[in-house]
Write a protein that holds these residues in place. Structure first.
Motif, PDB file in Angstrom:
ATOM      1  N   VAL A 102       1.207  -1.220   0.156  1.00  0.00           N
ATOM      2  CA  VAL A 102       0.194  -0.046  -0.607  1.00  0.00           C
ATOM      3  C   VAL A 102       0.968   1.444   0.067  1.00  0.00           C
ATOM      4  CG1 VAL A 102      -1.579   1.257   1.056  1.00  0.00           C
ATOM      5  CG2 VAL A 102      -1.848  -1.653   1.373  1.00  0.00           C
ATOM      6  N   LEU A 103       1.232   2.010  -1.431  1.00  0.00           N
ATOM      7  CA  LEU A 103       1.228   3.772  -1.425  1.00  0.00           C
ATOM      8  C   LEU A 103       0.586   4.661  -0.680  1.00  0.00           C
ATOM      9  CD1 LEU A 103       2.868   1.901  -4.524  1.00  0.00           C
ATOM     10  CD2 LEU A 103       4.188   2.325  -2.194  1.00  0.00           C
ATOM     11  N   GLU A 104       1.447   4.938   0.291  1.00  0.00           N
ATOM     12  CA  GLU A 104       0.715   6.678   0.225  1.00  0.00           C
ATOM     13  C   GLU A 104       1.562   7.577   0.045  1.00  0.00           C
ATOM     14  OE1 GLU A 104      -0.086  10.087   3.783  1.00  0.00           O
ATOM     15  OE2 GLU A 104       1.003   8.210   4.150  1.00  0.00           O
ATOM     16  N   LEU A 105       0.685   8.637  -0.645  1.00  0.00           N
ATOM     17  CA  LEU A 105       1.298   9.858  -1.587  1.00  0.00           C
ATOM     18  C   LEU A 105       0.426  10.426  -0.410  1.00  0.00           C
ATOM     19  CD1 LEU A 105       0.405   9.888  -5.035  1.00  0.00           C
ATOM     20  CD2 LEU A 105       2.865   9.220  -3.716  1.00  0.00           C
ATOM     21  N   ASN A 106       1.392  11.511   0.794  1.00  0.00           N
ATOM     22  CA  ASN A 106       2.102  12.393   1.467  1.00  0.00           C
ATOM     23  C   ASN A 106       1.388  14.118   1.125  1.00  0.00           C
ATOM     24  OD1 ASN A 106       1.394  13.322   4.237  1.00  0.00           O
ATOM     25  ND2 ASN A 106       1.928  11.836   4.847  1.00  0.00           N
ATOM     26  N   VAL A 107       0.443  14.320   1.561  1.00  0.00           N
ATOM     27  CA  VAL A 107       0.784  16.086   0.964  1.00  0.00           C
ATOM     28  C   VAL A 107       0.044  16.961   1.577  1.00  0.00           C
ATOM     29  CG1 VAL A 107       0.377  17.496  -0.729  1.00  0.00           C
ATOM     30  CG2 VAL A 107       0.800  15.258  -1.931  1.00  0.00           C
ATOM     31  N   ALA A 108       0.882  18.281   2.117  1.00  0.00           N
ATOM     32  CA  ALA A 108       0.535  18.934   2.885  1.00  0.00           C
ATOM     33  C   ALA A 108      -1.224  19.988   2.551  1.00  0.00           C
ATOM     34  CB  ALA A 108       1.505  20.141   3.327  1.00  0.00           C
ATOM     35  N   GLU A 109      -1.749  19.940   2.947  1.00  0.00           N
ATOM     36  CA  GLU A 109      -3.022  20.613   3.490  1.00  0.00           C
ATOM     37  C   GLU A 109      -2.879  21.626   2.283  1.00  0.00           C
ATOM     38  OE1 GLU A 109      -6.205  19.467   5.497  1.00  0.00           O
ATOM     39  OE2 GLU A 109      -8.092  21.035   4.872  1.00  0.00           O
ATOM     40  N   LEU A 113      -7.183   3.891   7.585  1.00  0.00           N
ATOM     41  CA  LEU A 113      -6.891   3.343   6.886  1.00  0.00           C
ATOM     42  C   LEU A 113      -5.437   3.276   6.536  1.00  0.00           C
ATOM     43  CD1 LEU A 113      -8.991   3.013   3.018  1.00  0.00           C
ATOM     44  CD2 LEU A 113      -9.327   1.167   5.293  1.00  0.00           C
ATOM     45  N   LEU A 114      -4.348   4.313   7.534  1.00  0.00           N
ATOM     46  CA  LEU A 114      -3.056   4.045   6.888  1.00  0.00           C
ATOM     47  C   LEU A 114      -2.673   3.369   8.486  1.00  0.00           C
ATOM     48  CD1 LEU A 114      -2.487   7.911   6.700  1.00  0.00           C
ATOM     49  CD2 LEU A 114      -2.649   6.315   4.886  1.00  0.00           C
ATOM     50  N   GLU A 115      -3.343   3.800   9.388  1.00  0.00           N
ATOM     51  CA  GLU A 115      -3.086   2.884  10.860  1.00  0.00           C
ATOM     52  C   GLU A 115      -3.111   1.314  10.274  1.00  0.00           C
ATOM     53  OE1 GLU A 115      -4.677   3.570  14.178  1.00  0.00           O
ATOM     54  OE2 GLU A 115      -3.839   1.621  15.181  1.00  0.00           O
ATOM     55  N   LEU A 129       2.142  -3.234   5.670  1.00  0.00           N
ATOM     56  CA  LEU A 129       1.916  -2.965   4.380  1.00  0.00           C
ATOM     57  C   LEU A 129       2.062  -2.258   3.330  1.00  0.00           C
ATOM     58  CD1 LEU A 129      -1.297  -4.916   3.445  1.00  0.00           C
ATOM     59  CD2 LEU A 129       0.654  -5.955   2.822  1.00  0.00           C
ATOM     60  N   LEU A 130       1.802  -0.864   4.427  1.00  0.00           N
ATOM     61  CA  LEU A 130       2.348   0.043   3.872  1.00  0.00           C
ATOM     62  C   LEU A 130       3.566   1.563   3.954  1.00  0.00           C
ATOM     63  CD1 LEU A 130       0.416   3.482   4.029  1.00  0.00           C
ATOM     64  CD2 LEU A 130       0.845   3.707   6.556  1.00  0.00           C
ATOM     65  N   ALA A 131       3.930   2.086   2.744  1.00  0.00           N
ATOM     66  CA  ALA A 131       4.654   2.606   2.452  1.00  0.00           C
ATOM     67  C   ALA A 131       4.221   4.300   2.051  1.00  0.00           C
ATOM     68  CB  ALA A 131       5.701   1.751   1.530  1.00  0.00           C
ATOM     69  N   SER A 132       4.781   5.169   3.528  1.00  0.00           N
ATOM     70  CA  SER A 132       4.289   5.821   3.046  1.00  0.00           C
ATOM     71  C   SER A 132       5.318   7.419   2.191  1.00  0.00           C
ATOM     72  CB  SER A 132       4.145   7.420   4.086  1.00  0.00           C
ATOM     73  OG  SER A 132       3.351   6.700   4.999  1.00  0.00           O
ATOM     74  N   ALA A 171      10.214   3.178  -3.082  1.00  0.00           N
ATOM     75  CA  ALA A 171       9.575   2.298  -2.193  1.00  0.00           C
ATOM     76  C   ALA A 171       9.263   0.325  -2.635  1.00  0.00           C
ATOM     77  CB  ALA A 171       8.344   2.851  -1.749  1.00  0.00           C
ATOM     78  N   LEU A 172       9.213   0.743  -4.051  1.00  0.00           N
ATOM     79  CA  LEU A 172       8.929  -0.759  -5.103  1.00  0.00           C
ATOM     80  C   LEU A 172      10.077  -1.721  -4.775  1.00  0.00           C
ATOM     81  CD1 LEU A 172       6.588   0.333  -8.138  1.00  0.00           C
ATOM     82  CD2 LEU A 172       5.876  -0.757  -6.171  1.00  0.00           C
ATOM     83  N   GLN A 173      11.338  -0.873  -5.282  1.00  0.00           N
ATOM     84  CA  GLN A 173      12.596  -1.488  -4.296  1.00  0.00           C
ATOM     85  C   GLN A 173      12.932  -2.242  -3.673  1.00  0.00           C
ATOM     86  OE1 GLN A 173      13.818  -2.028  -7.986  1.00  0.00           O
ATOM     87  NE2 GLN A 173      15.765  -3.484  -6.480  1.00  0.00           N
ATOM     88  N   GLN A 174      12.651  -1.602  -2.183  1.00  0.00           N
ATOM     89  CA  GLN A 174      13.098  -1.802  -1.175  1.00  0.00           C
ATOM     90  C   GLN A 174      11.982  -2.966  -0.871  1.00  0.00           C
ATOM     91  OE1 GLN A 174      12.630   1.102   1.715  1.00  0.00           O
ATOM     92  NE2 GLN A 174      14.505   1.740   1.651  1.00  0.00           N
ATOM     93  N   HIS A 175      10.465  -3.133  -1.232  1.00  0.00           N
ATOM     94  CA  HIS A 175       9.937  -3.806  -1.044  1.00  0.00           C
ATOM     95  C   HIS A 175      10.092  -5.405  -1.820  1.00  0.00           C
ATOM     96  CE1 HIS A 175       6.248  -6.377  -0.932  1.00  0.00           C
ATOM     97  NE2 HIS A 175       5.845  -6.290  -2.422  1.00  0.00           N
ATOM     98  N   SER A 176      10.677  -5.198  -2.866  1.00  0.00           N
ATOM     99  CA  SER A 176      10.854  -6.175  -3.299  1.00  0.00           C
ATOM    100  C   SER A 176      12.031  -6.867  -2.543  1.00  0.00           C
ATOM    101  CB  SER A 176      11.527  -5.933  -5.179  1.00  0.00           C
ATOM    102  OG  SER A 176      12.071  -4.829  -5.011  1.00  0.00           O
TER     103      SER A 176
END
Ligand code: AMP
Length: 188
Positions: free
Chosen positions: A110-117, A151-153, A160-163, A180-185
């Motif tokens: 699960v890839l989370e894109l984190n952006v300030a409001e 869902l992040l938690e 499964l989460l990578a932020s 993040a994908l590379q790290q996962h593999s």
């Protein structure tokens, strides 16, 4: 690979999803796109969804889970897919988990894109989608905080989460996603 892309409206999910699916050669399953296509086609489901989408509310879980279930049955999903904009609530995540179990499969990441409001609001006001008015933007950001951010938690506790930091140019963000994908593999 079976991937979920999570993030608030305006985080760049659509742009990054397109790059990921091109690279990974998997289908892009965007529930927002599916619902908009249903509306354009004038289907009953599309018309039912329209009233929620126009006001920035979430479409009922059963309706969205139903379209995802149908889509996952198609042949092109057998070797993986990228889910964009689904799940958006904890019950949807539970339903997804059941759908995966029925097919004896699991999510990889699960890839989370984190952006300030402030940045999200700026980006959404530049976009020209009919549901991107000032009122619906505020509403959708609140809906994300309340209904989707748990869902992040949910996925973090399942390992499964990578932020990913979603600020910066699309190229910079994509590079972080690839890492993040590379790290996962590397870890599997
Ligand atoms: P999006 O294109 O992902 O920004 O979605 C646009 C709109 O479609 C949202 O504001 C919701 O009204 C609806 N929608 C898309 N995906 C979902 C979902 N998984 N659950 C409920 N509503 C959704």
């Amino acid at each position: 690979m079976r991937i979920v892309l999570l993030g608030p409206p305006g985080a760049g999910k659509g742009t990054q999803a397109q790059r990921l699916v091109d690279d990974l050669q998997i289908p892009h399953l965007s529930t927002g796109e599916m619902l908009r296509a249903g509306q354009d086609a004038g289907s009953e489901l599309g018309l039912m969804a329209a009233q929620y989408m126009e006001s920035g509310q979430l479409v009922p879980d059963e309706l969205v889970v139903g379209i995802v279930d149908q889509r996952l049955q198609q042949q092109d999903c057998q070797n993986g897919y990228l889910l964009d904009g689904f799940p958006r609530t904890v019950p949807q995540a539970d339903s997804l988990s059941e759908l995966l179990q029925q097919r004896s499969t699991k999510l990889d990441l699960v890839l989370e894109l984190n952006v300030a409001e402030e940045e999200l609001i700026k980006r959404l006001l530049q976009r020209k989608r009919p549901d991107d008015t000032r009122e619906t933007i505020t509403e959708r950001l609140q809906v994300y905080q309340k209904q989707t951010s748990p869902l992040l938690e949910y996925y973090s506790t399942r390992g499964l989460l990578a932020s990913i930091v979603g600020q910066g140019t699309p190229d910079e963000v994509y590079e972080r996603l690839r890492e993040a994908l590379q790290q996962h593999s590397d870890n599997t």
